[in-house]
Design a protein around this motif. Sequence first.
Motif, mmCIF file in Angstrom:
data_model
loop_
_atom_site.group_PDB
_atom_site.id
_atom_site.type_symbol
_atom_site.label_atom_id
_atom_site.label_comp_id
_atom_site.label_asym_id
_atom_site.label_seq_id
_atom_site.Cartn_x
_atom_site.Cartn_y
_atom_site.Cartn_z
ATOM 1 N N MET A 72 137.565 -2.838 88.065
ATOM 2 C CA MET A 72 137.286 -3.795 86.996
ATOM 3 C C MET A 72 138.078 -3.443 85.738
ATOM 4 S SD MET A 72 133.252 -4.411 87.258
ATOM 5 C CE MET A 72 132.520 -5.299 88.629
ATOM 6 N N ARG A 107 141.311 -5.161 86.143
ATOM 7 C CA ARG A 107 141.095 -6.543 86.600
ATOM 8 C C ARG A 107 141.558 -6.805 88.020
ATOM 9 N NH1 ARG A 107 142.209 -11.447 82.757
ATOM 10 N NH2 ARG A 107 140.915 -12.321 84.387
ATOM 11 N N ASP A 136 137.124 -8.900 88.947
ATOM 12 C CA ASP A 136 136.522 -9.397 87.707
ATOM 13 C C ASP A 136 135.007 -9.372 87.852
ATOM 14 O OD1 ASP A 136 138.729 -9.952 86.038
ATOM 15 O OD2 ASP A 136 139.175 -11.762 87.180
ATOM 16 N N ALA A 156 138.903 -9.228 80.015
ATOM 17 C CA ALA A 156 138.956 -10.597 80.545
ATOM 18 C C ALA A 156 139.877 -11.485 79.708
ATOM 19 C CB ALA A 156 137.560 -11.203 80.607
ATOM 20 N N PRO A 184 146.166 -10.312 83.338
ATOM 21 C CA PRO A 184 145.995 -9.183 84.253
ATOM 22 C C PRO A 184 147.299 -8.450 84.572
ATOM 23 C CG PRO A 184 145.489 -11.284 85.347
ATOM 24 C CD PRO A 184 145.644 -11.569 83.888
#
Lengths: 234, 270
Positions: free
Chosen positions: B47, B50, B53, B67, B71
């Motif tokens: 995470m 990414r 997600d 976020a 990415p």
Amino acid sequence: MNWLWSNLDLVGELIIVHLALSVPAIILSFVVSVPIGWLAHRYRWSRGVLLSLCALLYAIPSLALFIALPAFTGLSLRSPVNLVIALTLYGIAVIVRTAADAFDAVERDVLQSATAVGYSATGRFWGVELPLAGPVLLSGLRVVIVSTVSLATVGAVIGVQSLGSLFTDGFQRGIQVEIVTGIVATIALALLLDWLAVLAGRVLMPWTRAGATRGRASRASGSPARLAAQGEGS
Amino acid sequence: MIEFRGVTKQFPDGTVAVRDVDIVIPPHKTTVFVGSSGSGKTTLLRMINRMVDPSGGQVLIDGTDVATVDPVRLRRGIGYVMQNSGLLPHRKVIDNVATVPMLRGTKKREAHAHALELLDTVGLDRSLADRYPSQLSGGQQQRVGVARGLAVDPNILLMDEPFGAVDPIVRAELQQELLRLQGELGKTVVFVTHDIDEAFLLGDQVVIMQQGGKISQAASPAEILAHPADAFVADFVGADRGKRALHLTEVDGRSIVVDADGRPAGVLTS
């Protein structure tokens, strides 16, 4: 043999014509099959449909296809373009499954790691996925080369000149040497193109000759690998 | 600093890999996520760059929610080392190490020159630069993987069970090498393993995960040994079985430390 010596020019000319028919067809079927194979690999639901449809192409009798194609292309029956299209369709039928397998064979770990270090989707396709599918794609290409060079001779039956013309002509006129010349020249041409493909593969994919298989360096026979194994921890 | 805030990952099929995780990963330290398979430790790691997600919550790097970051750009700024090295088999060692700088637009000459220095850094001979990964041993491949991870001099280095596939002797060597490197470089290292001994050896902070992606305890190895948060942790680190219990015995006037099985672990000096 007299026939051969007095007709060397004709044979040379037909070899060029034969190349002009088969090489574009080989390249086209490869270029079309790679994306289809990739789609079949990437979208599992499409795989059955795509591969079956392409394989079905091969079930169409060649003469029937040669004769039917002008109705779709609007070209004359004897246009070499028709023959190239027909050969391309057969080529696709031969290679597309291999193309899908080629992409299946690329290790998922490697693709994931490429993404993880920052390859974009397109960068990853051109820089990692396609080259790693290369060895299997090459094996498919080699089959297409041989089958296309051989199949191109059939065009002679509908009047498209190729090495196949030596079969039809030799058969009609009862000249055996001419038929044998046609066969030998066709095989030689197929072998030559196959050899060129292998050579291109070596130049473009040098890692395939690096010897050792992944993760088994110490068991490999090549001396570089052995040296590498000894150098561990240096 | 990396921060997980109420992070949950539920896959479309309903499996929950990570459940409501809050954890702060301090900068310039090594944080090790340790747990058995299915504990969500790798999902947590992924995470950060990414690769995965979260379905709920936020992951922040220095206060920025990842976020909101592209990415591909994010990943090019974070070192990543994985099991089986993850090297590109069709590219030479030097090209593998130079991969990320070149993706970021560094000139080939420059990237290669730097890659050679990185081979020195991870203790590999420069003569290996022109080999393909398949021509290296597992331990060497892993070193190349570390060199690649360091190539853009990232602040953060993610290591996903990097030493899981090499034999114990080489693993011990690589662990020492990583400790040495970390002493010099001081990266924010996030390391995933299922080996508690590896976690205690490498981690400044050790995060013990249990099935279903919940954190059981996050603390320094010493604290975890001194105060296991619950029975699961005690069992996991082996404290309940006396595995970690050490005794002193006298041999020829010196104090020898022995483990629970009576094997000597070291000498006590005052």
